[in-house]
Design a protein around this motif. Structure first.
Motif, mmCIF file in Angstrom:
data_model
loop_
_atom_site.group_PDB
_atom_site.id
_atom_site.type_symbol
_atom_site.label_atom_id
_atom_site.label_comp_id
_atom_site.label_asym_id
_atom_site.label_seq_id
_atom_site.Cartn_x
_atom_site.Cartn_y
_atom_site.Cartn_z
ATOM 1 N N ASP A 235 0.840 -1.196 0.000
ATOM 2 C CA ASP A 235 0.000 0.000 0.000
ATOM 3 C C ASP A 235 0.875 1.246 0.000
ATOM 4 N N ALA A 236 2.001 1.197 0.659
ATOM 5 C CA ALA A 236 2.907 2.335 0.710
ATOM 6 C C ALA A 236 4.316 1.834 0.941
ATOM 7 N N VAL A 237 5.284 2.671 0.628
ATOM 8 C CA VAL A 237 6.680 2.258 0.713
ATOM 9 C C VAL A 237 7.491 3.332 1.438
ATOM 10 N N TYR A 238 8.350 2.879 2.345
ATOM 11 C CA TYR A 238 9.357 3.766 2.920
ATOM 12 C C TYR A 238 10.678 3.486 2.226
ATOM 13 N N VAL A 239 11.460 4.536 1.965
ATOM 14 C CA VAL A 239 12.787 4.324 1.403
ATOM 15 C C VAL A 239 13.809 4.755 2.442
ATOM 16 N N LEU A 240 14.720 3.850 2.751
ATOM 17 C CA LEU A 240 15.732 4.117 3.774
ATOM 18 C C LEU A 240 17.083 4.236 3.085
ATOM 19 N N ASN A 241 17.851 5.271 3.437
ATOM 20 C CA ASN A 241 19.194 5.396 2.885
ATOM 21 C C ASN A 241 20.104 6.000 3.947
ATOM 22 N N PHE A 242 21.268 5.397 4.148
ATOM 23 C CA PHE A 242 22.204 5.847 5.187
ATOM 24 C C PHE A 242 21.490 6.067 6.518
ATOM 25 N N GLN B 122 18.516 6.918 7.215
ATOM 26 C CA GLN B 122 17.486 7.948 7.298
ATOM 27 C C GLN B 122 16.371 7.645 6.308
ATOM 28 N N ILE B 123 15.171 8.095 6.658
ATOM 29 C CA ILE B 123 14.065 7.923 5.722
ATOM 30 C C ILE B 123 14.217 8.952 4.609
ATOM 31 N N LEU B 124 14.257 8.440 3.383
ATOM 32 C CA LEU B 124 14.507 9.310 2.243
ATOM 33 C C LEU B 124 13.196 9.726 1.595
ATOM 34 N N ALA B 125 12.267 8.792 1.559
ATOM 35 C CA ALA B 125 11.009 9.089 0.877
ATOM 36 C C ALA B 125 9.928 8.180 1.412
ATOM 37 N N TYR B 126 8.680 8.586 1.212
ATOM 38 C CA TYR B 126 7.534 7.779 1.609
ATOM 39 C C TYR B 126 6.432 8.037 0.591
ATOM 40 N N GLY B 127 5.749 6.993 0.185
ATOM 41 C CA GLY B 127 4.644 7.194 -0.745
ATOM 42 C C GLY B 127 4.163 5.878 -1.286
ATOM 43 N N THR B 128 3.215 5.932 -2.230
ATOM 44 C CA THR B 128 2.769 4.700 -2.871
ATOM 45 C C THR B 128 3.878 4.226 -3.781
ATOM 46 N N PRO B 129 3.882 2.958 -4.142
ATOM 47 C CA PRO B 129 4.988 2.440 -4.960
ATOM 48 C C PRO B 129 5.249 3.250 -6.231
ATOM 49 N N PRO B 130 4.222 3.635 -7.014
ATOM 50 C CA PRO B 130 4.530 4.412 -8.221
ATOM 51 C C PRO B 130 5.164 5.770 -7.908
ATOM 52 N N GLU B 131 4.681 6.409 -6.836
ATOM 53 C CA GLU B 131 5.257 7.695 -6.448
ATOM 54 C C GLU B 131 6.747 7.566 -6.133
ATOM 55 N N ASN C 260 10.388 9.220 -7.690
ATOM 56 C CA ASN C 260 11.089 10.205 -6.867
ATOM 57 C C ASN C 260 12.561 10.315 -7.277
ATOM 58 N N PRO C 261 13.012 11.490 -7.702
ATOM 59 C CA PRO C 261 14.389 11.618 -8.197
ATOM 60 C C PRO C 261 15.439 11.276 -7.135
ATOM 61 N N GLU C 262 15.154 11.620 -5.859
ATOM 62 C CA GLU C 262 16.135 11.303 -4.817
ATOM 63 C C GLU C 262 16.335 9.802 -4.677
ATOM 64 N N ALA D 178 19.670 7.634 -5.141
ATOM 65 C CA ALA D 178 20.232 6.754 -4.112
ATOM 66 C C ALA D 178 20.554 5.383 -4.679
ATOM 67 N N TYR D 179 19.688 4.927 -5.591
ATOM 68 C CA TYR D 179 19.899 3.581 -6.129
ATOM 69 C C TYR D 179 20.945 3.566 -7.227
ATOM 70 N N LEU D 180 20.929 4.588 -8.071
ATOM 71 C CA LEU D 180 21.783 4.534 -9.250
ATOM 72 C C LEU D 180 23.036 5.391 -9.117
ATOM 73 N N GLY D 181 23.113 6.182 -8.063
ATOM 74 C CA GLY D 181 24.250 7.079 -7.918
ATOM 75 C C GLY D 181 23.940 8.405 -8.573
ATOM 76 N N LYS D 182 24.693 9.405 -8.177
ATOM 77 C CA LYS D 182 24.452 10.753 -8.686
ATOM 78 C C LYS D 182 24.849 10.826 -10.153
ATOM 79 N N GLU D 183 23.972 11.480 -10.928
ATOM 80 C CA GLU D 183 24.366 11.670 -12.321
ATOM 81 C C GLU D 183 25.216 12.913 -12.430
ATOM 82 N N THR D 184 26.288 12.779 -13.128
ATOM 83 C CA THR D 184 27.187 13.934 -13.235
ATOM 84 C C THR D 184 26.897 14.709 -14.504
#
Lengths: 251, 456, 340
Positions: free
Chosen positions: A217-224, A226-235, A239-241, A245-251
Motif C-alpha cells: 500500500d505504501a513504501v518507505y525508502v531508507l538510505n544511510f 534515514q528515511i529518504l522518501a515515503y509514498g505509494t509504490p509508483p510515487e 522520486n528523483p532522490e 540513491a539507487y543509481l548514484g548521482k548523475e554527473t
C-alpha cells in the motif's frame, strides 16, 4: 499500529539508524526498501527486540516496546522472518512450527508429567494448527524433514509459516523472496496478500520492485539510516532522490 | 505425608531389589561389583544433570560444585540429625537448587567459553569454602555483623554452636562415618523416574523451548520464548540432580572429602555426557554407565584408566561428535552418509590396532598388551597402510574403489593372525591378541559398509 | 602511614613483598601469555596448557639429569643446569604443536563448534597428566638441592669474583641488603627470562611480518587466507610459541620451588592462568602480563596483610567471578562482539 519516533541506533561512532520516523497503519502492507547497508535489517532488529535503539521510541498499539525483550514483544503480537534464514536446523519442519506456537500453549511440565487431559488436547490442537499452516504454504509433504535438509525455497516458506504460527497482528518479512525464482516470488506475493485479507499488518523489506508494486500500500525508502522518501509504490519509483540513491548521482 | 510416601515406595523398592539380585550377581562375575554398579548409576544421574544445561545451550561446568553441596548436606543431615535417605535427598536437592538460583541469574547472561570458565570458578569457590568451612564458620559466628544471621544457620549443622572450634565439614579430612543408606534399588528407581521425566520433558512445550534455545537463542526469543527463564529453570534442575547424585554418593561411600568434587570431577561429568552423546537424553545415561564401567571391565588397564578416559573423550569429540547414541539414530546415516560411517568404523579399528602396538607399556609381565614378534610386524604394517589410506582418500558419495582393498586388508589381517596363533607363532593369547583381531575386523567391516549398496 | 595502617601493612616489609609479587607475577604472566596467544589467534581456550607446563618441567629435568629421572630421584646432574631451560622451551613448543595436530586440527577442519575444541583440550590434558604419572610416577622430583642456587642473597660472604654469577650476586646483595629484600638468583633468573621472553614476543607481534600475519589471522582467518597467508602455518607457530612459554614457565617454576616437579604441578596454575587471562581480557597479550602481576600482587597482599591467607585462592576466584560478570572482556580487552 506500529509507530517509530526519532529512532536512532549507533554502533560505536557509526550511526546505523538516524532519527527514523515511521508509522505503520493497521491492516496495510508497507514496504521498506533501500540500498544495501542502508540499515533495513538493523531497523527490523530494533522493532523486533533483538536489538535496542540508542534513542527514540517505538510503540506497538500505543505500548512502548523499544526496551522490551524479544519474547515480550512477540507476546504483544509481532513475528518476523530473517534475511539469512534462521530456522531451527536440528528440528523437523513440523517441530519448527510447534516451537513457534510457544505463546499459544499453556501446558506446563507438570501437565506433561502427569499426562493431564488438557495437555493432550492442547498438543493435538497445536499439531492440527501447525498442519494447517504447513498446508497453506505447501509444506505438508516435507513436515518430517529436518529443516537443514529442506530445499532453499522450502526453507524460506517455512520461515514465513513459523512467523505466522505465533498468530501475529504484525509480521515483519526480511527479504522473503531473496534467491527465489519468478514463480516462487509470485507465490510469496500471493501469501502476503492473503495475510492482509486476514487482517495481518505486514512490513516487508524487499529488493524486488515488481513484488513491492504488487503487494504494498505504501513504501518507505531508507538510505544511510534515514528515511529518504515515503509514498505509494509508483510515487516512490518516480522520486528523483530515490533514483539517485539507487543509481548514484548523475554527473 | 512422609509416611504415606514411604509406604508407597517401599514395595516398589523391595520389588526392584528382588529383580536386581540375579542381575547384580551376573555383573559381579565380570568385575562389576555392587559398589561399582552404584557408581555407574550415580554417574548416569550426573551425566543427565549436565545434559539438562547443555540441552538448553549452556556450557556449564558447575555440576561438581552442586554435587559437593548435595553430598555435604546429606552427610551433615545423616550424621548430625539422624536423617533418612529420603530426607537427605529432599534437602540435598533443595539446597543445591536454592543456591543455583542466585548463581544462575547473573552467570547465565554469559555465553560459551565465558560461561564455562565462570562455572569452573564457581566450582572452585564451592570447594574452597567447604575446605575452610569450619574456620569461616567461627569467623562469621564471632563477627558482630554476620553473627546473628550465621548462628541459626550453624545451629542446623552442629549441636554446640558456641564451641571454641566448630567441626562441620572437617576440612581436607572430610566427614567420616556417614551411614550407608544408598541401595542399588534406590538408584535404579531414581533413574527410572528420571528417565520418565526426561522423556516427558522432550515432548513438552518446555522441552521444545529449551531445544530451540540451544539451536538459536535469539531466534528462540523472537518466537516468544522467555530465554532467561528457561535457562534458569534448566540450570536449577541440573543443580538439583547433581545435588541428588551428591547425596547418594555421600550415603554410599561412608567418607567424603572436598578433593573429590573439584575440577577433575567436573570434567568427568562432562565426559559422561559427551561420550554418550547430546542428541538424546539416553546419551548421558549411557555415557555415565559406560565410562564408569570401562576401567573396571579392563581391570588390567585400571592403572591406565585416566589415559583411557582422556583418549575416549578425545576420540569421541574428534571422530564421533554425536557420541555413542548417534550410532543408533538413523539420522546419523542420513546426514553423515554411509561413507562417513565406514571411515569412522575403520578409524576405530586402526586405533585399536594402534593402541596395542604403539603403547610401549607392558603390564603383568607383558601378557596383556604384549605378544610376539609376528603380531607386532603385521600390526604395524596394517597401521601404516591404513593411516596412509585415511590420509589420502577423500570423501566420495558411493564408497568407491577403496572398499575392496580395505576388506582385503581386514580379512587378510584376521586370517593371518588366527593362522599364526594356530601355528603357535603367537604364544600369548592375551587381551592384546583379541583387541588386535577386533580392530582388524572393524577395518574389514568399514570396507564392507563403504561398498556401494547396489553392488552388495 | 595512615594508608599502610588501613591496608594492614604497617608491619610488612613492603620492598621484600613487592619483590615477591614481581617474581611470582613474572611466572604467572609467562604462563598466561601462552594461553592468551592461542586464544587470540585461534579463539580457543587450550586447557591442556597446564599439562604442557608440567611436561616442560619434566623435559628440563630429563635434559640435565639424564634418564635417571625415569625411575628415581635425580641425584646428580648429567649436563649443566642451564640445558634444562632450552630443553623445556623446545620440548614444550613441539608438544603444543603435536597437540594442535591431534586435538584441534581435525575439529578446525570440520568447522566444529569452539566448545568441542575446549572439550578435546580437556581430553588432552587428562591424557598428558596420566602419561606423566605412568612414566615418572606421582612422586615429586627435582634437581639436586646443592646444584640449584636457591638460597636468598643476604650477605655476600664467600663470593668468588671470578664467577660471573657471583658478580651479579654481589651487586644485587649491595642493592638489596639495606632494604631487607631477600631474593635468590633463581628468582632473579625467573624475572630476567620472563622479561626477555615478553619483550621478544611483543616485538615479534608488533613489528615483524610474522606478527602482522598473526594479527591478521587473529582478526579473521578467511581474510588471512585471501591475503595469501598460510593460516595453518601461523596456527602452528602460535602453538609453538604458546607451548614454549608454558615450558619455560614450567622449568622456571621447577627451579624456583625445587623440588617441585610432579604430574599435578600444573593443576593449581591451570585455573590461576585462566583467572589471569580473564582478568586481563581474553586474548589480550598485554592483558595477560598485567593480569599476571595483578594476581600475584593480590595473593601476596592477602597473605601478608590479612589473616585470611588460607583463603587466597578463594579470593582470587571470587575476583575472577566478579570480573566475568561485570566486565567479561577483562581490564584491557576489547568489548565482545555480539552479532545478530
Amino acid at each position: 499500529m506500529l509507530t517509530l519516533q526519532r529512532v536512532s541506533r549507533n554502533f560505536g561512532g557509526l550511526a546505523a539508524l538516524n532519527a527514523v520516523d515511521m508509522i505503520i497503519p493497521k491492516g496495510q502492507v508497507i514496504g521498506l526498501i533501500g540500498p544495501n547497508g542502508a540499515g533495513k535489517t538493523t531497523l527490523l532488529n530494533c522493532i523486533s527486540g533483538l536489538d535496542h535503539p540508542t534513542s527514540g521510541t517505538i510503540t506497538l498499539n500505543n505500548k512502548p516496546i523499544h526496551r522490551r525483550g524479544a519474547h515480550r514483544i512477540t507476546a504483544l503480537g509481532m513475528a518476523r522472518t530473517y534475511q539469512n534464514i534462521r530456522l531451527f536446523n536440528e528440528m523437523t519442519a513440523l517441530q519448527n512450527i510447534l516451537v513457534a506456537q510457544h505463546q499459544q500453549g499453556h501446558s506446563t511440565l507438570l501437565h506433561s508429567l502427569t499426562q493431564w487431559p488438557g495437555h493432550w488436547a492442547e498438543e493435538k490442537w497445536m499439531r492440527q494448527r501447525a498442519m494447517t499452516l504447513l498446508d497453506q504454504l505447501g509444506l505438508q509433504q516435507v513436515q518430517h524433514v529436518l529443516a537443514s535438509n529442506l530445499s532453499y525455497g522450502d526453507q524460506r516458506r517455512l520461515e514465513i509459516a513459523r512467523a505466522l504460527a505465533a498468530d501475529p497482528q504484525l509480521i515483519l518479512l526480511d527479504e522473503p523472496t531473496a534467491g527465489m525464482n519468478a514463480i516462487e516470488t509470485e507465490q510469496v506475493g500471493q501469501q502476503i496478500l492473503a495475510m492482509r485479507e486476514r487482517g495481518i499488518t505486514v512490513l516487508v523489506v524487499e529488493h524486488d520492485m515488481a513484488l513491492i508494486a504488487q503487494v504494498c500500500d505504501a513504501v518507505y525508502v531508507l538510505n544511510f539510516g534515514q528515511i529518504l522518501a515515503y509514498g505509494t509504490p509508483p510515487e516512490v519509483k518516480q522520486n528523483p532522490e530515490v533514483i539517485e540513491a539507487y543509481l548514484g548521482k548523475e554527473t | 505425608m512422609w509416611g504415606l510416601l514411604d509406604s508407597l515406595l517401599q514395595p516398589i523398592l523391595d520389588l526392584a531389589t528382588q529383580l536386581l539380585e540375579p542381575l547384580l550377581e551376573r555383573l559381579a562375575t565380570v568385575g562389576l561389583s555392587e559398589p561399582v554398579v552404584q557408581f555407574m548409576l550415580m554417574n548416569a544421574i550426573l551425566g543427565v544433570s549436565i545434559y539438562l544445561t547443555l540441552n538448553c545451550g549452556m556450557f556449564s561446568l558447575a555440576n561438581a560444585g552442586f554435587m559437593a553441596i548435595g553430598a555435604y548436606v546429606g552427610a551433615i543431615l545423616t550424621t548430625q540429625h539422624g536423617a533418612t535417605l529420603g530426607e537427605a535427598l529432599l534437602y540435598g536437592m533443595l539446597v543445591a537448587g536454592i543456591i543455583a538460583i542466585p548463581v544462575g541469574l547473573p552467570v547465565l547472561r554469559l555465553r560459551n567459553i565465558y560461561l564455562a570458565i565462570a562455572t569452573i570458578g564457581f566450582g572452585e569457590i564451592v570447594r574452597l569454602i567447604i575446605l575452610h568451612f569450619d574456620t569461616l564458620a567461627v569467623e562469621f559466628r564471632d563477627s558482630k555483623i554476620f553473627g546473628p544471621i550465621a548462628r541459626p544457620i550453624l545451629k542446623l549443622m552442629v549441636e554446640d554452636v558456641d564451641a571454641r572450634r566448630l567441626e562441620i565439614t572437617l576440612g581436607a579430612r572430610g566427614i567420616t562415618r556417614i551411614p550407608v543408606y544408598t541401595e542399588t534399588a534406590h538408584l535404579v528407581v531414581f533413574l527410572l523416574v528420571l528417565s520418565y521425566f526426561l522423556y516427558r520433558l522432550h515432548h513438552s512445550r518446555m522441552g521444545r523451548a529449551m531445544a530451540a534455545i540451544r539451536q538459536d537463542e535469539r531466534v528462540a526469543a523472537s518466537q516468544g520464548i522467555n530465554v532467561v527463564y528457561y535457562k534458569n529453570v534448566a540450570f536449577v534442575m541440573g543443580a538439583m540432580l547433581a545435588g541428588a547424585a551428591g547425596v547418594f554418593n555421600a550415603l554410599a561411600t561412608r567418607t567424603i572429602e572436598p578433593k573429590a568434587y573439584g575440577f577433575d570431577k567436573a570434567v568427568d561429568i562432562l565426559a559422561y555426557a559427551v561420550l554418550g552423546g547430546l542428541g538424546n537424553w539416553l546419551g548421558p545415561i549411557l555415557g555415565g554407565l559406560t565410562l564408569t564401567a570401562i576401567p573396571e571391565l579392563l581391570r588390567e588397564l585400571r592403572e591406565y584408566s585416566g589415559v583411557v578416559t582422556g583418549v575416549i573423550l578425545l576420540l569421541i569429540i574428534v571422530y564421533l561428535p554425536g557420541g555413542l547414541t548417534s550410532l543408533m539414530i538413523p539420522s546419523f546415516w542420513r546426514n553423515g552418509g554411509r561413507y562417513e560411517f565406514a571411515k569412522r568404523v575403520t578409524t576405530a579399528g586402526v586405533v585399536l590396532v594402534g593402541l596395542v602396538n604403539v603403547l610401549p607399556y607392558q603390564i603383568d609381565n607383558g601378557r596383556i598388551l604384549g605378544y610376539e614378534f609376528w603380531g607386532l610386524i603385521i600390526g604395524n604394517m596394517v597401521i601404516v597402510g591404513l593411516l596412509l589410506w585415511v590420509r589420502y582418500t577423500r570423501q566420495r558419495q558411493n564408497g568407491g574403489h577403496f572398499s575392496l582393498p580395505l576388506m582385503g586388508v581386514g580379512i587378510t589381517g584376521v586370517v593371518l593372525f588366527i593362522a599364526l596363533a594356530l601355528v603357535g607363532k603367537i604364544d600369548h593369547l592375551a587381551v592384546g591378541y583379541y583387541v588386535h583381531l577386533i580392530g582388524m575386523a572393524l577395518v574389514g567391516l568399514g570396507g564392507w559398509i563403504s561398498y556401494p549398496a547396489e553392488e552388495r | 602511614m595512615e594508608i599502610l595502617h588501613f591496608l594492614g601493612l604497617e608491619n610488612a616489609n613492603i620492598p621484600a613483598q613487592l619483590m615477591n609479587a614481581i617474581w611470582l607475577g613474572s611466572l604467572y604472566s609467562l604462563f598466561a601469555l601462552g594461553y592468551a596467544i592461542v586464544f587470540s589467534v585461534l579463539g580457543i581456550l587450550n586447557l591442556s596448557h597446564s599439562a604442557i607446563f608440567m611436561w616442560g618441567a619434566y623435559f628440563g629435568l630429563a635434559a640435565s639429569c639424564g634418564t635417571s629421572v625415569y625411575d628415581g630421584k635425580c641425584v646428580e646432574l648429567n649436563h649443566a643446569l642451564w640445558t634444562a631451560i632450552p630443553a623445556a622451551i623446545i620440548g614444550g613448543g613441539i608438544l603444543a604443536v603435536v597437540i594442535d595436530r591431534i586435538a584441534f586440527y581435525p575439529l578446525r577442519k570440520r568447522n566444529a563448534p569452539r566448545l568441542s575444541q575446549l572439550i578435546s583440550s580437556i581430553g588432552v590434558a587428562i591424557i598428558l597428566v596420566n602419561l606423566a604419572q605412568l612414566r615418572f610416577t606421582a612422586e615429586r622430583k627435582g634437581f639436586p638441592i646443592a646444584d640449584v642456587p636457591n638460597t636468598p642473597i643476604n650477605v655476600p660472604n664467600g663470593l668468588d669474583i671470578e664467577q660471573p654469577l657471583d658478580v651479579a650476586r654481589l651487586a644485587l646483595a649491595l642493592v638489596f641488603q639495606e632494604s631487607g629484600v631477600s631474593i635468590s638468583p633463581i628468582q632473579i633468573l625467573v624475572i630476567i627470562v620472563a622479561i626477555l621472553l615478553m619483550v621478544g614476543l611483543s616485538y615479534v607481534v608488533a613489528r615483524t611480518r610474522l606478527g602482522k600475519a598473526m594479527r591478521t589471522v587473529a582478526f579473521n582467518a578467511r581474510v588471512g587466507n585471501l591475503l595469501g597467508i598460510n593460516t595453518e602455518l601461523i596456527y602452528m607457530i602460535a602453538f609453538f610459541i604458546s607451548g614454549a612459554l608454558a615450558g619455560s614457565a614450567g622449568i622456571l617454576f621447577a627451579l624456583a620451588r625445587n623440588p617441585a616437579v610432579d604430574p599435578f604441578m600444573g593443576d593449581s596454575l591451570a585455573l590461576k592462568g585462566l583467572t589471569v587471562i580473564v582478568l586481563g581480557g581474553l586474548g589480550s597479550i598485554r592483558g595477560a602480563v598485567v593480569g599476571g602481576f595483578l594476581i600475584a600482587l593480590i595473593e601476596v597482599y592477602i597473605n601478608t596483610a590479612t589473616k585470611y591467607g588460607y583463603l587466597d585462592q578463594a579470593f582470587v576466584f571470587m575476583l575472577f567471578f566478579f570480573i566475568l560478570l561485570v566486565r567479561p572482556q577483562g581490564i584491557l580487552g576489547q568489548p565482545i562482539e555480539d552479532r545478530a
